[in-house]
Design a protein around this motif. Structure first.
Motif, mmCIF file in Angstrom:
data_model
loop_
_atom_site.group_PDB
_atom_site.id
_atom_site.type_symbol
_atom_site.label_atom_id
_atom_site.label_comp_id
_atom_site.label_asym_id
_atom_site.label_seq_id
_atom_site.Cartn_x
_atom_site.Cartn_y
_atom_site.Cartn_z
ATOM 1 N N SER A 1 0.833 -1.210 0.000
ATOM 2 C CA SER A 1 0.000 0.000 0.000
ATOM 3 C C SER A 1 0.867 1.259 0.000
ATOM 4 O O SER A 1 0.611 2.197 -0.763
ATOM 5 N N ALA A 2 1.878 1.285 0.843
ATOM 6 C CA ALA A 2 2.754 2.451 0.922
ATOM 7 C C ALA A 2 3.539 2.651 -0.375
ATOM 8 O O ALA A 2 3.639 3.775 -0.889
ATOM 9 N N VAL A 3 4.095 1.570 -0.906
ATOM 10 C CA VAL A 3 4.876 1.666 -2.143
ATOM 11 C C VAL A 3 4.005 2.174 -3.286
ATOM 12 O O VAL A 3 4.380 3.099 -4.014
ATOM 13 N N TRP A 4 2.810 1.592 -3.454
ATOM 14 C CA TRP A 4 1.966 2.015 -4.571
ATOM 15 C C TRP A 4 1.346 3.381 -4.350
ATOM 16 O O TRP A 4 1.078 4.108 -5.309
ATOM 17 N N GLY A 5 1.159 3.780 -3.102
ATOM 18 C CA GLY A 5 0.744 5.158 -2.846
ATOM 19 C C GLY A 5 1.823 6.124 -3.303
ATOM 20 O O GLY A 5 1.541 7.122 -3.979
ATOM 21 N N GLY A 6 3.064 5.817 -2.965
ATOM 22 C CA GLY A 6 4.188 6.656 -3.399
ATOM 23 C C GLY A 6 4.370 6.669 -4.899
ATOM 24 O O GLY A 6 4.597 7.725 -5.511
#
Length: 133
Positions: A111-116
């Motif tokens: 989630s964090a990686v794809w948000g970034g």
């Protein structure tokens, strides 16, 4: 001077991360689906989603690397789908379903990686060198 890297450099970095993430996801998910490793309490819909999403990661990564406008909607869709599956996983856990803590951590990382990545793609989409096609 902006704290953000240039849109072109940022899209290359994000593209490289997405491609590496895609390869690792396909290897991990594929070996688990083929039974090569005992992963404990596997949540099937999460495993299948992540494995199939690995292909989308590769496509998005190439789009980012090549500075394609469609990389933003694809990255945003990957991010949104990941959040939906994460929510479904949370519902599974809340109902007493078996799970591994590493799945919680992996989904938080995804989630964090794809948000970034979606943020980088959003910043890139209006750049004058961003190509259609």
């Amino acid at each position: 001077m902006s704290a953000w890297p240039s849109p072109r450099r940022g899209s290359r970095v994000a593209g490289g991360i997405a491609i590496a993430f895609g390869v690792l996801t396909l290897v991990s998910g594929g070996t688990t689906l083929l039974g090569a490793f005992d992963m404990g309490a596997v949540v099937a819909f999460v495993l299948w989603f992540n494995t199939v999403a690995g292909l989308a990661y590769l496509v998005a990564g190439v789009g980012l690397w090549l500075a394609r406008r469609w990389a933003f909607p694809l990255s945003l869709a990957i991010f949104a789908a990941t959040l939906l599956v994460f929510a479904g996983f949370g519902f599974h856990v809340a109902r007493g379903g078996a799970f591994e803590m590493r799945t919680v951590l992996a989904m938080a990382l995804r989630s964090a990686v794809w948000g970034g990545i979606a943020i980088v793609a959003w910043r890139m989409r209006d750049h004058e060198r961003c190509r259609t096609g």
